[in-house]
Scaffold this motif. Structure first.
Motif, PDB file in Angstrom:
ATOM      1  N   LEU A   1     -64.920 -10.877  21.852  1.00 54.18           N
ATOM      2  CA  LEU A   1     -63.694 -11.591  21.502  1.00 54.18           C
ATOM      3  C   LEU A   1     -62.842 -10.823  20.489  1.00 54.18           C
ATOM      4  CD1 LEU A   1     -65.183 -15.193  21.159  1.00 54.18           C
ATOM      5  CD2 LEU A   1     -63.737 -14.352  23.009  1.00 54.18           C
TER       6      LEU A   1
ATOM      7  N   ARG B   1     -58.480 -13.260  12.080  1.00 47.97           N
ATOM      8  CA  ARG B   1     -58.536 -13.054  13.531  1.00 47.97           C
ATOM      9  C   ARG B   1     -58.912 -14.352  14.246  1.00 47.97           C
ATOM     10  NH1 ARG B   1     -62.115  -7.477  13.242  1.00 47.97           N
ATOM     11  NH2 ARG B   1     -60.398  -6.060  12.670  1.00 47.97           N
TER      12      ARG B   1
ATOM     13  N   ASP C   1     -55.957 -16.603  14.312  1.00 46.59           N
ATOM     14  CA  ASP C   1     -54.958 -16.188  15.300  1.00 46.59           C
ATOM     15  C   ASP C   1     -55.293 -16.691  16.700  1.00 46.59           C
ATOM     16  OD1 ASP C   1     -53.411 -14.871  13.458  1.00 46.59           O
ATOM     17  OD2 ASP C   1     -54.276 -12.892  13.850  1.00 46.59           O
ATOM     18  N   LYS C   2     -56.595 -16.868  16.962  1.00 47.03           N
ATOM     19  CA  LYS C   2     -57.025 -17.192  18.319  1.00 47.03           C
ATOM     20  C   LYS C   2     -57.318 -18.670  18.527  1.00 47.03           C
ATOM     21  CE  LYS C   2     -59.068 -12.621  19.216  1.00 47.03           C
ATOM     22  NZ  LYS C   2     -58.345 -12.306  20.466  1.00 47.03           N
TER      23      LYS C   2
ATOM     24  N   ASP D   1     -50.162 -14.074  23.910  1.00 43.59           N
ATOM     25  CA  ASP D   1     -50.890 -15.335  23.723  1.00 43.59           C
ATOM     26  C   ASP D   1     -52.354 -15.064  24.040  1.00 43.59           C
ATOM     27  OD1 ASP D   1     -51.826 -17.859  23.435  1.00 43.59           O
ATOM     28  OD2 ASP D   1     -50.742 -18.735  25.135  1.00 43.59           O
ATOM     29  N   ASP D   2     -53.118 -14.725  23.007  1.00 48.36           N
ATOM     30  CA  ASP D   2     -54.524 -14.408  23.233  1.00 48.36           C
ATOM     31  C   ASP D   2     -55.428 -15.467  22.605  1.00 48.36           C
ATOM     32  OD1 ASP D   2     -53.923 -13.850  20.634  1.00 48.36           O
ATOM     33  OD2 ASP D   2     -55.005 -11.946  20.550  1.00 48.36           O
ATOM     34  N   LYS D   3     -54.964 -16.715  22.603  1.00 45.50           N
ATOM     35  CA  LYS D   3     -55.761 -17.808  22.062  1.00 45.50           C
ATOM     36  C   LYS D   3     -57.045 -17.982  22.881  1.00 45.50           C
ATOM     37  CE  LYS D   3     -52.690 -19.465  18.998  1.00 45.50           C
ATOM     38  NZ  LYS D   3     -52.923 -19.478  17.552  1.00 45.50           N
ATOM     39  N   ILE D   4     -58.152 -18.223  22.197  1.00 45.37           N
ATOM     40  CA  ILE D   4     -59.377 -18.571  22.912  1.00 45.37           C
ATOM     41  C   ILE D   4     -59.604 -20.080  22.857  1.00 45.37           C
ATOM     42  CG2 ILE D   4     -60.479 -16.344  22.579  1.00 45.37           C
ATOM     43  CD1 ILE D   4     -61.992 -17.498  20.225  1.00 45.37           C
TER      44      ILE D   4
ATOM     45  N   THR E   1     -56.940 -23.436  22.815  1.00 42.57           N
ATOM     46  CA  THR E   1     -55.540 -23.866  22.858  1.00 42.57           C
ATOM     47  C   THR E   1     -55.473 -25.374  23.062  1.00 42.57           C
ATOM     48  OG1 THR E   1     -55.085 -21.757  23.948  1.00 42.57           O
ATOM     49  CG2 THR E   1     -53.304 -23.368  23.937  1.00 42.57           C
TER      50      THR E   1
ATOM     51  N   ARG F   1     -61.049 -20.231  26.400  1.00 46.01           N
ATOM     52  CA  ARG F   1     -60.372 -19.087  27.003  1.00 46.01           C
ATOM     53  C   ARG F   1     -60.506 -19.066  28.519  1.00 46.01           C
ATOM     54  NH1 ARG F   1     -64.078 -13.718  25.983  1.00 46.01           N
ATOM     55  NH2 ARG F   1     -66.129 -14.675  26.259  1.00 46.01           N
TER      56      ARG F   1
END
Length: 679
Positions: A193, A221, A224-225, A303-306, A308, A368
């Protein structure tokens, strides 16, 4: 509450009060203008940690980490285990829940936990960040090892199952062999990840500690995700900058946000002033309490959210596995797969996926892989009436509360519950163990019971009689099924035994056969038939045991009780039990499974053959003989007083026998009594 530091309790209080920032900033803008020197640093000890400065300031601005006072952050300081789990809870948006918890889990046996940290430990256990092993050995003030932090983060993100599936993965680190086996899956995922990665020499350093600077980068980090729904994060293109506001184009719609007086701005990992932002720049902005507190100028928006969040109205729901859910958000309908163990939260507590209805307003949290892992329902939980069916196995009607157990599961029983028995209205006190009941459960309390008496007749044999404080119970082997069942016998039960007047419970015996009338698992009537079962058995006696307490005889490897006054004949003559020998052939008569007579005979044989082996032990001498006629090999014990004749040898004894001797052997009941050896 702020995270505890090892330095001292005083410094911990500094963190809680959040006074570390007072030495850095003035009282605010005052005139509504962006103040000069906005790029002034927050902490005065982070210059040597440029790689971590952006993360430190961003997390500070969002209220997720703090300094230690005096404008210091202590970037080299080691992170403790309690600090690591506290950060995990904060980043996931669970800190408010931790603050209201005042007791440790009853499973906790680890080191002492400071009062401020109790809620964090308890919530970390509830959320699965800490497990049962942690509850036994947790040391809150010990430095957190890197592989442990990986475990905390992955568990907080809800990827425990995925971690378990990856426990045998090959890790891309030169020190992979140092990762404890139980942490491999966590390290694999945290690297996959891109949350924690190795150094420039491809080392993960799993047993090393983590500094506060490294912690800030890691959890920045993670932040951010993860979309926790607590504070908003927005990405878009700058369209205008005011003295106290910024306008950003987000998905073809322009939104304007108020700027916090202490907003921090970064570009290419360097701190800049807000007036350095150009119109048209792509930015990621962090919003806290309705104001922008942090801005990062980026090259492109990703958009690299794991994790949301989406909000909308339920339009379709499939409650059979695999679960599915469709929600409408504005004009768009989105379909999601739902994990089996999805967490469902109503306004007033937890529920289950089956409790969600169409048109419910929900917020879903997806991972994700676009699977729903949590659903927040914008209404109070209304638990449906549940129907319970089964046999009543216990009832407790107390002064303070009532309980009823149906098929070994216990429920609260309302004192005003409506009761019917065999179709008639009755009282709670009329319910009996063993009745079959259909009950209605409302808000975890049984409010209605429809019961019926269960009556049956069991035909079988009493295999055991058990006496206890509750009374006498009979274990009965049912004729029809050959299964054994245990029933309490009513102290007023009617007992009828053939040829016995005024029979009582005390007159019942093991082995009695008859009919047993059972009502609600309690025997109320017993009818015993005294007819004796006679059986004959024949075969070789393979064992005999005569003791003071009991006698047993084994015939062809099946053992029977042997009556102490059994009649015994051997070779047609009356004998006693002690005259019986292993190896005799016997015909026995049994009554109700007990041997009452034995007609036995000595078994005599003569064989010719060669001694293949002579075995001596503490029991005596045994010969292994190959028979001439059949070439079969037999083993016989030699009687200690056996007669031994060896040609040309006077007064021969057992000890004179040799391997290879050939001759004739006379055997009685499998024991050699005479030996004739030819020269």
């Amino acid at each position: 509450m702020r995270m505890k530091r090892l330095i001292s309790i005083t410094l911990a209080l500094v963190l809680v009060l959040g006074i570390g920032m007072t030495s850095v900033y003035a009282d605010g803008w005052g005139n509504g203008k962006v103040p000069p020197g906005l790029a002034k640093k927050i902490f005065n000890d982070t210059d040597a940690f440029k790689w971590a400065e952006k993360a430190i300031e961003k997390m500070f601005q969002k209220g997720l980490i703090n300094g230690i006072g005096d404008g210091k952050f202590a970037p080299k300081g080691d992170v403790t285990k309690i600090e690591a789990i506290t950060m995990a809870l904060r980043v996931m948006g669970w800190e408010d829940d931790a603050k209201v918890i005042t007791q440790l889990p009853k499973q906790y046996k680890g080191d002492k936990v400071d009062k401020w940290a109790i809620g964090y430990v308890a919530l970390a256990y509830e959320k699965g960040i800490l497990d049962d092993v942690d509850m036994m050995y947790f040391k809150p003030l010990a430095p957190a090892l890197r592989h442990e932090v990986a475990k905390y983060v992955i568990r907080a993100l809800g990827y425990e199952k995925e971690a378990q599936k990856n426990m045998n993965k090959d890790l891309p680190f030169v020190d992979a062999s140092l990762v404890p086996q139980g942490s491999v899956g966590y390290v694999y995922l945290v690297n996959d990840l891109e949350l924690m990665q190795g150094d420039n020499q491809k080392r993960f350093n799993p047993m090393g500690t983590m500094t506060r600077a490294e912690m800030a980068v890691l959890f920045s980090r993670v932040d951010d995700k993860v979309d926790t729904g607590k504070d908003r994060a927005v990405s878009g293109e700058v369209t205008r900058i005011y003295s106290d506001r910024i306008s950003v184009k987000v998905k073809n719609k322009t939104e304007t946000f108020d700027l916090d007086s202490r907003v921090r701005v970064y570009e290419n990992d360097k701190r800049i002033d807000i007036d350095d932002i150009k119109i048209g720049s792509k930015v990621k902005i962090e919003i806290k309490d309705g104001k922008v507190v942090f801005i990062e100028v980026v090259d492109k928006i990703e958009d690299d959210k794991i994790i949301t969040r989406y909000s909308g109205v339920v339009k379709d729901i499939d409650k059979s596995k695999p679960y599915r859910l469709a929600i409408q958000s504005e004009t768009m309908v989105m379909m999601f797969e739902v994990v089996d163990d999805v967490e469902v939260i109503f306004r007033d507590g937890k529920g289950s996926f089956s409790d969600i209805q169409k048109e419910d307003e929900v917020t879903v949290v997806v991972d994700r892989r676009n699977r729903v892992i949590k659903i927040e329902v914008a209404k109070k939980y209304v638990k449906p009436i549940e129907n319970i069916k089964g046999y009543i196995t216990n009832i407790d009607l107390g002064r303070r509360y009532n309980e009823i157990t149906i098929d070994k599961k216990t429920y609260d029983l309302a004192s005003d519950a409506e009761v019917k028995i065999d179709g008639r209205y009755k009282k709670l006190s009329d319910l009996k163990i063993g009745m079959y009941a259909e009950a209605e459960l409302e808000d975890d309390v049984i409010v209605y019971v429809d019961a019926e008496n269960v009556e049956k007749t069991v035909k079988g044999e009493i295999t055991n009689i058990i006496k206890s404080v509750e009374g006498t119970s009979l274990k009965i082997k049912e004729n029809k099924t050959n299964k054994e069942y245990t029933y309490l016998i009513d102290k007023e039960a009617k007992i009828v035994i053939e040829y016995l007047r005024n029979a009582k419970i005390e007159d019942l015996r093991k082995g009695d056969k008859g009919e047993f009338e059972v009502q609600n698992s309690v025997i109320v009537e017993v009818y015993i038939d005294t007819a004796v079962e006679v059986k004959e058995v024949e075969g070789y006696i393979t064992d005999i045991e005569l003791t003071r307490r009991y006698n047993e005889i084994t015939i062809d490897k099946k053992t029977y009780d042997l009556s102490s006054d059994a009649k015994v004949k051997i070779d047609g003559r009356n004998k006693s039990l002690s005259d019986l020998r292993i190896g005799m052939y016997a015909e026995v008569v049994l009554e109700d499974g007990v041997v009452i007579s034995v007609d036995a005979e000595n078994v005599k044989v003569t064989i010719e053959g060669e001694i293949l082996d002579i075995i001596k032990d503490n029991l005596g001498t045994t010969l292994k003989i190959e028979e001439d006629d059949t070439d079969k090999v037999y083993t016989y014990a030699v009687h200690k007083d056996a007669k031994v004749y060896i040609e040309d040898l006077r007064n021969a004894k057992i000890d004179d026998l040799l391997k290879g001797d050939e001759g004739e052997f006379k055997i009685v009941n499998n024991i050699i009594v005479e030996i004739y050896i030819e020269d």
